[in-house]
Design an enzyme around this catalytic site. Structure first.
Site, PDB file in Angstrom:
ATOM      1  N   ASP A  95      67.893 -65.780  -9.712  1.00 44.31           N
ATOM      2  CA  ASP A  95      67.041 -64.598  -9.818  1.00 44.31           C
ATOM      3  C   ASP A  95      65.947 -65.194  -8.894  1.00 44.31           C
ATOM      4  O   ASP A  95      65.148 -66.075  -9.300  1.00 44.31           O
ATOM      5  CB  ASP A  95      66.689 -64.257 -10.982  1.00 44.31           C
ATOM      6  CG  ASP A  95      65.785 -63.037 -11.182  1.00 44.31           C
ATOM      7  OD1 ASP A  95      66.592 -61.910 -11.523  1.00 44.31           O
ATOM      8  OD2 ASP A  95      64.797 -62.991 -10.771  1.00 44.31           O
ATOM      9  N   GLU A 138      67.568 -58.194  -7.277  1.00 44.24           N
ATOM     10  CA  GLU A 138      67.296 -59.590  -6.735  1.00 44.24           C
ATOM     11  C   GLU A 138      67.886 -60.782  -7.329  1.00 44.24           C
ATOM     12  O   GLU A 138      67.575 -61.806  -7.499  1.00 44.24           O
ATOM     13  CB  GLU A 138      65.753 -59.854  -6.613  1.00 44.24           C
ATOM     14  CG  GLU A 138      64.930 -58.996  -7.734  1.00 44.24           C
ATOM     15  CD  GLU A 138      65.214 -59.268  -8.904  1.00 44.24           C
ATOM     16  OE1 GLU A 138      66.249 -58.978  -9.578  1.00 44.24           O
ATOM     17  OE2 GLU A 138      64.376 -60.348  -9.658  1.00 44.24           O
TER      18      GLU A 138
HETATM   19  N1  LIG Z   1      62.890 -55.115  -0.961  1.00 43.22           N
HETATM   20  C1  LIG Z   1      63.748 -54.969  -2.059  1.00 43.22           C
HETATM   21  N2  LIG Z   1      63.397 -55.042  -3.012  1.00 43.22           N
HETATM   22  C2  LIG Z   1      64.222 -55.030  -4.446  1.00 43.22           C
HETATM   23  C3  LIG Z   1      65.472 -54.847  -4.004  1.00 43.22           C
HETATM   24  N3  LIG Z   1      66.203 -54.549  -4.975  1.00 43.22           N
HETATM   25  C4  LIG Z   1      65.355 -54.858  -6.056  1.00 43.22           C
HETATM   26  N4  LIG Z   1      63.941 -55.048  -5.572  1.00 43.22           N
HETATM   27  C5  LIG Z   1      62.832 -55.301  -6.238  1.00 43.22           C
HETATM   28  O1  LIG Z   1      62.849 -56.469  -7.098  1.00 43.22           O
HETATM   29  C6  LIG Z   1      61.858 -56.361  -7.829  1.00 43.22           C
HETATM   30  C7  LIG Z   1      62.256 -56.936  -9.266  1.00 43.22           C
HETATM   31  O2  LIG Z   1      60.951 -57.188  -9.992  1.00 43.22           O
HETATM   32  P1  LIG Z   1      60.927 -57.747 -11.565  1.00 43.22           P
HETATM   33  O3  LIG Z   1      62.262 -57.624 -12.179  1.00 43.22           O
HETATM   34  O4  LIG Z   1      59.717 -57.115 -12.187  1.00 43.22           O
HETATM   35  O5  LIG Z   1      61.050 -59.097 -11.440  1.00 43.22           O
HETATM   36  P2  LIG Z   1      60.090 -60.220 -10.563  1.00 43.22           P
HETATM   37  O6  LIG Z   1      59.029 -59.458  -9.751  1.00 43.22           O
HETATM   38  O7  LIG Z   1      60.941 -60.917  -9.582  1.00 43.22           O
HETATM   39  O8  LIG Z   1      59.699 -61.136 -11.641  1.00 43.22           O
HETATM   40  P3  LIG Z   1      60.496 -62.376 -12.262  1.00 43.22           P
HETATM   41  O9  LIG Z   1      61.869 -62.149 -12.217  1.00 43.22           O
HETATM   42  O10 LIG Z   1      59.934 -62.263 -13.561  1.00 43.22           O
HETATM   43  O11 LIG Z   1      59.922 -63.585 -11.505  1.00 43.22           O
HETATM   44  C8  LIG Z   1      61.304 -54.916  -8.074  1.00 43.22           C
HETATM   45  O12 LIG Z   1      60.057 -54.930  -7.418  1.00 43.22           O
HETATM   46  C9  LIG Z   1      62.776 -54.305  -7.174  1.00 43.22           C
HETATM   47  O13 LIG Z   1      62.063 -52.981  -6.502  1.00 43.22           O
HETATM   48  C10 LIG Z   1      65.896 -54.782  -2.706  1.00 43.22           C
HETATM   49  O14 LIG Z   1      67.220 -54.471  -2.301  1.00 43.22           O
HETATM   50  N5  LIG Z   1      64.966 -54.861  -1.793  1.00 43.22           N
END
Ligand SMILES: Nc1nc2c(ncn2[C@@H]2O[C@H](COP(=O)(O)OP(=O)(O)OP(=O)(O)O)[C@@H](O)[C@H]2O)c(=O)[nH]1
Length: 611
Positions: free
Chosen positions: A478, A521
């Site tokens: 992740d 992600e």
């Molecule tokens: N650009 C982009 N962003 C994505 C995609 N899929 C998910 N995200 C973003 O990934 C982010 C995940 O955030 P969180 O689940 O809060 O996790 P984090 O910010 O990485 O924090 P931690 O995982 O705790 O380190 C969100 O803001 C989603 O919008 C994608 O396909 N493209």
């Protein structure tokens, strides 16, 4: 072409040879049998005529012999008259003289009495004094003799089963006057047949005019002095003086020969008919004839049966040939390859034009059908049952995906089990399928396999790890604080970061490993034949690789992205990957909680990982 192959496979030329042999020999046999039948019928008919002629000859000879015996007896009576006439002339007529005359004549003619009567009808002398004299008959005879002295008068009368014959002849004195009459009495007419030797079924009838004098056998239905029962419907036989006649008495047909018996110095005659039943000599011929006829009918029936069978077989053959022609035409014009293959050794028995066009000489009859497969062993899985399989086959233009349908068919003769194989080129569809499959399994942003593919791969790899058994490691990854990247640099920048990290993950994976994007992600890896420690090493190497790879954004900014990972291992007792994933997820959570950019190994019972 198919026709030739069929002929080769089914040996039809041999059948044709046999048929043409029969075609020519059967008419010859029929001709021979017909001529044989004709000759035998002609022989039988001729034999019948011979049998009749022989019988007529025999009866003719028998009649002549019998007539000569009767004639000799009659001659004795004639002699009695002339001796008595002599005695009368010398006036020595007495009982004694007449007794001597009868004794000197025919001892065979029993009860033979010679008597001489005077003009006054008085008995002058007799060879034997009779107790009972038939006075009216004597009177009638004497009267007749007086009226017609020149002839011998004859009267036949019935007796007790035997007839009595009276002969009377007048004597004329020196002046030509009737003075005395001689009467000869034969008290048993049957004695005229004494000395004759007639076989069984032979009949003799002595008659004067239409009156029976004597007969053999002594039939009670044919009394002496009765009407002669010889039918008027006589049919001439082959020998002169012989004829066929049926006695109404017994309804039996006889072959007779007739002879004249002369008496009274030839002035009168009697008739003797000797005959025997035609059944006695015809039965042997008839038996032979019917045996011949039966044999001929059987031969004719067999030949007729053979002829009709041959005709029927010809008809069936021509119908079959017509159907074979139609089938061949259909097969030859079918656009899809069709082959007939021996189920045992897989040899090609026949192949249509489409098959030969597609595979060339490899599909010729006699060639091994398994050689047409890209992987020869594929034949083993499908050859012994009715199947419909997709397989790759080696055509003249290289490997082609085929849908192969196999169906067991009845084989003619003793060719063993055979398979009808039809092939459909599905290379285009297979290509489209592959493309569709790839699109469905791929994440378009990172070009890594997606969650669907990951799940399918997990099922396959856990089964493999369980069966072998082997160790299967799981890493869940992740991105750290990824939300901030999106928030700070925009979603497109986030996408770019995701793409770069995905590339690094793919780079860290071996060929046998599966690396997939399983969430926004979130990524996951499956590492076959990998222990927990080895997976931890891989994870740390990847973590460092991501951390050490600055990512240049479109606006020129460079960012450093880190990732956290949880590592676990699949336990063979577990039904699927879910438990291992849950353990990796928990380890990942711990990695996040303990400051991120780190690898945490799930506290699994490592020793049992491969049990
Ligand atoms: N650009 C982009 N962003 C994505 C995609 N899929 C998910 N995200 C973003 O990934 C982010 C995940 O955030 P969180 O689940 O809060 O996790 P984090 O910010 O990485 O924090 P931690 O995982 O705790 O380190 C969100 O803001 C989603 O919008 C994608 O396909 N493209």
């Amino acid at each position: 072409m198919i026709k030739d192959q069929l002929g080769l496979a089914l040996g039809s030329s041999r059948t044709r040879e046999r048929m043409s042999w029969l075609k020519w020999t059967l008419p010859v046999l029929v001709a021979l049998a017909c001529s044989n039948i004709g000759v035998r019928v002609w022989q039988s008919w001729k034999e019948r005529a011979d049998v009749e002629a022989l019988a007529a000859n025999r009866v003719s000879v028998l009649a002549t012999l019998s007539a000569s015996i009767v004639q000799s007896h009659i001659s004795s009576i004639d002699a009695a008259f002339s001796l008595t006439t002599g005695a009368i002339g010398s006036q020595t007529v007495s009982d004694d003289t007449l007794g001597k005359i009868t004794q000197s004549l025919n001892p065979l003619l029993r009860d033979f009495v010679v008597s001489v009567y005077g003009n006054d009808d008085r008995l002058m002398a007799t060879s034997r004094r009779l107790q009972h004299v038939d006075a009216p008959t004597i009177a009638s005879l004497l009267e007749s003799a007086g009226k017609q002295p020149s002839v011998t008068h004859v009267i036949v009368l019935p007796g007790d089963g035997e007839g009595v014959l009276y002969f009377a002849k007048a004597h004329l004195d020196g002046a030509g006057r009737h003075d005395v009459t001689t009467i000869v009495t034969l008290r048993m007419t049957q004695s005229l047949f004494v000395g004759m030797n007639l076989a069984t079924h032979t009949m003799a009838i002595l008659h004067v005019g239409d009156q029976v004098i004597a007969r053999i056998p002594p039939l009670p239905g044919m009394p002496i002095a009765s009407f002669v029962p010889l039918g008027q419907e006589r049919r001439h036989a082959s020998v002169l003086g012989t004829y066929y006649s049926t006695l109404p008495l017994d309804g039996q047909e006889r072959l007779f020969a007739q002879r004249d018996i002369l008496l009274d110095s030839g002035r009168q005659h009697w008739r003797l008919d000797v005959g025997y039943a035609v059944d006695t000599y015809r039965s042997a011929w008839r038996r032979g004839f019917y045996l011949n006829l039966g044999a001929m009918v059987i031969v004719a029936a067999l030949l007729l049966g053979g002829y009709f069978m041959l005709r029927r077989e010809r008809q069936i053959r021509s119908e079959r040939a017509a159907w074979t022609r139609i089938t061949n035409m259909i097969l030859e014009n079918m656009p899809m390859p069709v082959l007939v293959v021996a189920a045992g050794d897989g040899a090609i028995i026949l192949a249509n034009d489409a098959s030969l066009g597609l595979f060339g000489a490899m599909a010729s009859p006699g060639q091994p059908f398994p050689n047409l497969f890209t992987v020869v062993s594929a034949w083993e899985a499908i050859h012994d049952s009715d199947v419909s399989e997709t397989t790759s086959m080696q055509t003249r233009n290289g490997p082609v995906d085929m849908l192969m349908r196999c169906r067991e068919i009845d084989s003619p003769g003793n060719l063993g089990s055979m398979l009808l194989v039809t092939l459909t080129d599905i290379s285009e569809q297979a290509q489209q399928m592959r493309q569709l499959q790839t699109a469905a399994d791929l994440d378009p942003l990172t070009e890594l396999p997606n969650r669907r593919y990951f799940d399918n791969a997990a099922e396959r790899l856990t089964t493999m790890a369980r069966e072998q058994p082997s160790s299967l490691a799981v890493i869940e990854l992740d991105l750290d604080h990824f939300k901030r990247v999106n928030d700070s640099y925009g979603h497109a920048a986030g996408d770019r970061v995701l793409g770069v990290v995905a590339k690094l993950i793919r780079g860290a994976a071996r060929e046998a490993d599966v690396a997939a994007r399983i969430g926004g992600e979130e990524f996951a890896m499956l590492l076959p034949d990998t222990s927990l420690e080895q997976a931890e090493t891989v994870a740390n190497r990847l973590r460092r690789s991501v951390e050490g790879t600055p990512i240049l954004l479109e606006d020129g900014t460079t960012i450093v992205q880190t990732i956290s990972m949880g590592v676990s291992v699949y336990l063979s007792r577990e039904p699927g990957i879910d438990a291992a994933l849950a353990r990796a997820d928990a380890a990942l959570y711990e990695a996040k909680a303990s400051g991120r950019n780190r690898v945490v190994v799930a506290p699994a019972d490592v020793a049992s990982a491969a049990d």
